[in-house]
Write a protein that holds these residues in place. Structure first.
Motif, mmCIF file in Angstrom:
data_model
loop_
_atom_site.group_PDB
_atom_site.id
_atom_site.type_symbol
_atom_site.label_atom_id
_atom_site.label_comp_id
_atom_site.label_asym_id
_atom_site.label_seq_id
_atom_site.Cartn_x
_atom_site.Cartn_y
_atom_site.Cartn_z
ATOM 1 N N ALA A 1 0.848 -1.191 0.000
ATOM 2 C CA ALA A 1 0.000 0.000 0.000
ATOM 3 C C ALA A 1 0.879 1.235 0.000
ATOM 4 O O ALA A 1 2.090 1.164 0.254
ATOM 5 N N VAL A 2 0.265 2.370 -0.303
ATOM 6 C CA VAL A 2 0.940 3.672 -0.262
ATOM 7 C C VAL A 2 0.219 4.548 0.750
ATOM 8 O O VAL A 2 -1.020 4.551 0.800
ATOM 9 N N PHE A 3 0.985 5.273 1.560
ATOM 10 C CA PHE A 3 0.392 6.254 2.472
ATOM 11 C C PHE A 3 0.953 7.625 2.135
ATOM 12 O O PHE A 3 2.174 7.796 2.024
ATOM 13 N N VAL A 4 0.058 8.618 1.973
ATOM 14 C CA VAL A 4 0.504 9.966 1.616
ATOM 15 C C VAL A 4 -0.214 11.030 2.438
ATOM 16 O O VAL A 4 -1.327 10.832 2.911
ATOM 17 N N PHE A 5 0.471 12.156 2.573
ATOM 18 C CA PHE A 5 -0.122 13.395 3.083
ATOM 19 C C PHE A 5 0.121 14.450 2.025
ATOM 20 O O PHE A 5 1.244 14.912 1.823
ATOM 21 N N ASN B 1 -3.393 16.589 -7.620
ATOM 22 C CA ASN B 1 -2.405 16.183 -8.614
ATOM 23 C C ASN B 1 -1.904 14.767 -8.367
ATOM 24 O O ASN B 1 -1.813 13.951 -9.297
ATOM 25 N N PHE B 2 -1.590 14.454 -7.119
ATOM 26 C CA PHE B 2 -1.020 13.141 -6.826
ATOM 27 C C PHE B 2 -2.022 12.026 -7.114
ATOM 28 O O PHE B 2 -1.695 11.035 -7.782
ATOM 29 N N VAL B 3 -3.247 12.164 -6.606
ATOM 30 C CA VAL B 3 -4.234 11.100 -6.786
ATOM 31 C C VAL B 3 -4.587 10.928 -8.261
ATOM 32 O O VAL B 3 -4.700 9.802 -8.760
ATOM 33 N N LYS B 4 -4.742 12.023 -8.984
ATOM 34 C CA LYS B 4 -5.041 11.918 -10.422
ATOM 35 C C LYS B 4 -3.905 11.226 -11.170
ATOM 36 O O LYS B 4 -4.140 10.408 -12.078
ATOM 37 N N GLN B 5 -2.664 11.542 -10.798
ATOM 38 C CA GLN B 5 -1.533 10.920 -11.479
ATOM 39 C C GLN B 5 -1.397 9.440 -11.116
ATOM 40 O O GLN B 5 -0.998 8.624 -11.955
ATOM 41 N N MET B 6 -1.772 9.084 -9.886
ATOM 42 C CA MET B 6 -1.828 7.665 -9.521
ATOM 43 C C MET B 6 -2.878 6.949 -10.368
ATOM 44 O O MET B 6 -2.666 5.822 -10.845
ATOM 45 N N SER B 7 -4.011 7.604 -10.563
ATOM 46 C CA SER B 7 -5.084 7.022 -11.363
ATOM 47 C C SER B 7 -4.653 6.871 -12.825
ATOM 48 O O SER B 7 -4.879 5.832 -13.460
ATOM 49 N N GLN B 8 -4.006 7.905 -13.363
ATOM 50 C CA GLN B 8 -3.536 7.865 -14.744
ATOM 51 C C GLN B 8 -2.492 6.778 -14.964
ATOM 52 O O GLN B 8 -2.375 6.214 -16.056
ATOM 53 N N ALA B 9 -1.736 6.459 -13.905
ATOM 54 C CA ALA B 9 -0.731 5.401 -13.995
ATOM 55 C C ALA B 9 -1.357 4.012 -13.865
ATOM 56 O O ALA B 9 -0.646 2.999 -13.951
ATOM 57 N N GLY B 10 -2.671 3.965 -13.641
ATOM 58 C CA GLY B 10 -3.373 2.693 -13.529
ATOM 59 C C GLY B 10 -3.178 1.975 -12.209
ATOM 60 O O GLY B 10 -3.416 0.768 -12.104
ATOM 61 N N LEU B 11 -2.773 2.730 -11.176
ATOM 62 C CA LEU B 11 -2.468 2.097 -9.896
ATOM 63 C C LEU B 11 -3.659 2.041 -8.948
ATOM 64 O O LEU B 11 -3.743 1.139 -8.111
ATOM 65 N N LYS C 1 -5.634 -1.093 -7.777
ATOM 66 C CA LYS C 1 -4.668 -2.198 -7.698
ATOM 67 C C LYS C 1 -3.797 -2.076 -6.452
ATOM 68 O O LYS C 1 -3.479 -3.066 -5.806
ATOM 69 N N LEU C 2 -3.397 -0.841 -6.160
ATOM 70 C CA LEU C 2 -2.516 -0.575 -5.029
ATOM 71 C C LEU C 2 -3.267 0.298 -4.026
ATOM 72 O O LEU C 2 -3.592 1.442 -4.327
ATOM 73 N N PRO C 3 -3.589 -0.229 -2.835
ATOM 74 C CA PRO C 3 -4.350 0.553 -1.862
ATOM 75 C C PRO C 3 -3.666 1.883 -1.541
ATOM 76 O O PRO C 3 -2.448 1.932 -1.323
ATOM 77 N N LEU C 4 -4.455 2.963 -1.540
ATOM 78 C CA LEU C 4 -3.944 4.290 -1.218
ATOM 79 C C LEU C 4 -4.587 4.781 0.063
ATOM 80 O O LEU C 4 -5.790 5.004 0.123
ATOM 81 N N TYR C 5 -3.785 4.912 1.096
ATOM 82 C CA TYR C 5 -4.217 5.480 2.368
ATOM 83 C C TYR C 5 -3.673 6.906 2.445
ATOM 84 O O TYR C 5 -2.549 7.176 2.008
ATOM 85 N N SER C 6 -4.449 7.812 3.013
ATOM 86 C CA SER C 6 -4.011 9.208 3.038
ATOM 87 C C SER C 6 -4.610 9.965 4.204
ATOM 88 O O SER C 6 -5.539 9.490 4.868
ATOM 89 N N VAL C 7 -4.071 11.151 4.418
ATOM 90 C CA VAL C 7 -4.647 12.118 5.360
ATOM 91 C C VAL C 7 -4.639 13.482 4.683
ATOM 92 O O VAL C 7 -3.672 13.841 3.995
ATOM 93 N N VAL D 1 -12.198 7.070 -5.780
ATOM 94 C CA VAL D 1 -12.887 5.845 -5.372
ATOM 95 C C VAL D 1 -11.890 4.785 -4.897
ATOM 96 O O VAL D 1 -10.901 4.487 -5.579
ATOM 97 N N GLY D 2 -12.164 4.248 -3.708
ATOM 98 C CA GLY D 2 -11.313 3.210 -3.132
ATOM 99 C C GLY D 2 -10.263 3.732 -2.176
ATOM 100 O O GLY D 2 -9.672 2.949 -1.428
ATOM 101 N N THR D 3 -9.990 5.035 -2.185
ATOM 102 C CA THR D 3 -9.007 5.585 -1.256
ATOM 103 C C THR D 3 -9.575 5.602 0.160
ATOM 104 O O THR D 3 -10.777 5.780 0.368
ATOM 105 N N VAL D 4 -8.711 5.403 1.131
ATOM 106 C CA VAL D 4 -9.102 5.413 2.543
ATOM 107 C C VAL D 4 -8.365 6.546 3.239
ATOM 108 O O VAL D 4 -7.145 6.692 3.076
ATOM 109 N N SER D 5 -9.095 7.338 4.004
ATOM 110 C CA SER D 5 -8.515 8.519 4.644
ATOM 111 C C SER D 5 -8.728 8.487 6.152
ATOM 112 O O SER D 5 -9.773 8.041 6.632
ATOM 113 N N GLY D 6 -7.747 8.990 6.865
ATOM 114 C CA GLY D 6 -7.885 9.179 8.310
ATOM 115 C C GLY D 6 -8.184 10.628 8.598
ATOM 116 O O GLY D 6 -7.577 11.518 8.010
#
Length: 389
Positions: A214-218, A226-236, A239-245, A261-266
């Motif tokens: 998984a990936v965790f980002v702030f 920008n980051f989430v859109k670019q993750m989506s454009q990369a097709g990730l 497929k790869l869980p994205l956790y964020s705050v 869709v599918g991202t989990v946030s704290g």
């Protein structure tokens, strides 16, 4: 450098003056109102002004003037605004205080003056620990808190390897420290990027190479979009869980839409929280501003209600700054927060719940759903280092 009140502030001041015959108190509200993080700042202004409107244009029964300034997310500008608020405008309380780097730059004059300050988007670790101050509060969070919740959420999910990313400033470091405090698996890499960096293609390529679970980002505001859109454009995504705050929230969801869709946030709050107080707040905000509020609006809304209780305790004696700070401390346990349980800890930072939320698609619309409360009634990791009782 000269500063001008925003159009919103001027309009708000005019509206507030109708609530009484004389101005009894002045609030200085500092936030980023231009650039990529403008939505974060605007939500703080709008949340505060909504509360003021619902309180009849008064705080603690006293009419107020609200002065807003754009700190541009620049520490030097924020420091100058703090001095202007204190030395020229003679404000009774400073609210907002922008991002952690701006807050820390503004701190010396605020502490020296004894002026009560309530952050609505920052809780840097130095301020929570040995650098705690009796006149400085955060109605938002200690920076690590939401990330700690995501670290525990990832740990509870049984993840083994996580890749971490954040912008290179105090809050970014606090967020990643918080995640690591509760996640006991392997950190395959920890990358710090420039503040307001627009392109993350190199970082996304690198994280793919490491093959994490998984990936965790702030990444707040425009950085998150920008980051989430670019993750989506990369097709990730998917497929790869994205956790964020502070990345997928009310300020970014309108731009992210299906990419979220599918991202989990704290977070300590979301519009999805199903309580009577929160439902009323969200409905009022949406009716007034025609958009869904973010956590930044919620913290500013709460800050106004904290000040309302504190001013009521103080009456007309707002010049006694030590007494006003004590009244704010007590008010934290007395007002009703839209986020649920709340009180100030010994270090003047919150004790509160931290929730987990997931972006899902229902009936063709992306919505946020609460999926857990990883850290209920959570106190930060630094409060024991604070000498205040």
């Amino acid at each position: 450098m000269s500063f001008k009140h925003t159009t919103l502030a001027a309009a708000a001041t005019a509206a507030i003056s109708l609530a009484g015959t004389a101005t009894a108190a002045t609030i200085g509200l500092m936030a980023p109102l231009s650039g990529p993080q403008a939505a974060v700042g605007q939500d703080q202004v709008d949340g505060f002004m909504l509360a003021l409107s619902l309180l009849g244009g008064k705080l603690g029964g006293q009419t107020v003037t609200v002065l807003t300034e754009d700190d541009q997310l620049k520490p030097d500008v924020g420091s100058q605004i703090a001095r202007k608020f204190i030395d020229k405008d003679k404000v009774d309380v400073i609210v907002g205080l922008s991002f952690s780097n701006v807050l820390m730059a503004s701190l010396p004059r605020i502490v020296e003056s004894g002026t009560v300050a309530i952050a609505t988007n920052a809780g840097p670790s130095p301020l929570a620990g040995v650098g705690c101050k009796p006149n400085v509060f955060s109605a938002a969070w200690q920076n690590d808190g939401a990330a700690e919740a995501m670290g525990k959420f990832a740990q509870d999910k049984g993840l083994k390897k996580v890749y971490l990313l954040a912008p290179n400033y105090q809050a970014g470091k606090d967020m990643l420290a918080g995640f690591k405090r509760y996640f006991k698996g392997q950190i395959v890499d920890e990358t710090y990027t420039q503040v307001n960096q627009p392109d993350y293609s190199a970082e996304i390529t690198q994280l793919q190479v490491t093959q994490p679970d998984a990936v965790f980002v702030f990444y707040p505001g425009g950085m998150g979009v920008n980051f989430v859109k670019q993750m989506s454009q990369a097709g990730l995504l998917g497929k790869l869980p994205l956790y964020s705050v502070f990345t997928v929230d009310g300020t970014t969801l309108p731009s992210l839409r299906d990419a979220a869709v599918g991202t989990v946030s704290g977070a300590m709050w979301d519009a999805a929280l199903d309580t009577p107080d929160n439902r009323r707040f969200v409905a009022a905000f949406e009716a007034k501003y025609k958009r869904t509020p973010s956590e930044y609006a919620a913290t500013a809304f709460d800050a106004a209600h904290i000040i309302d209780v504190a001013f009521r305790k103080q009456g007309q004696n707002l010049a006694d700054r030590k007494a006003l700070a004590a009244a704010v401390k007590a008010a934290g346990s007395e007002f009703k927060s839209v986020r649920g349980p709340f009180r100030f800890n010994n270090n003047n930072l919150p004790i509160q719940n931290y929730y987990a939320f997931e972006a899902v698609k229902e009936q063709g619309k992306v919505v946020i759903k609460q999926v857990g409360t990883p850290l209920p009634l959570h106190a930060d990791a630094y409060q024991a280092q604070c000498a205040m009782k």
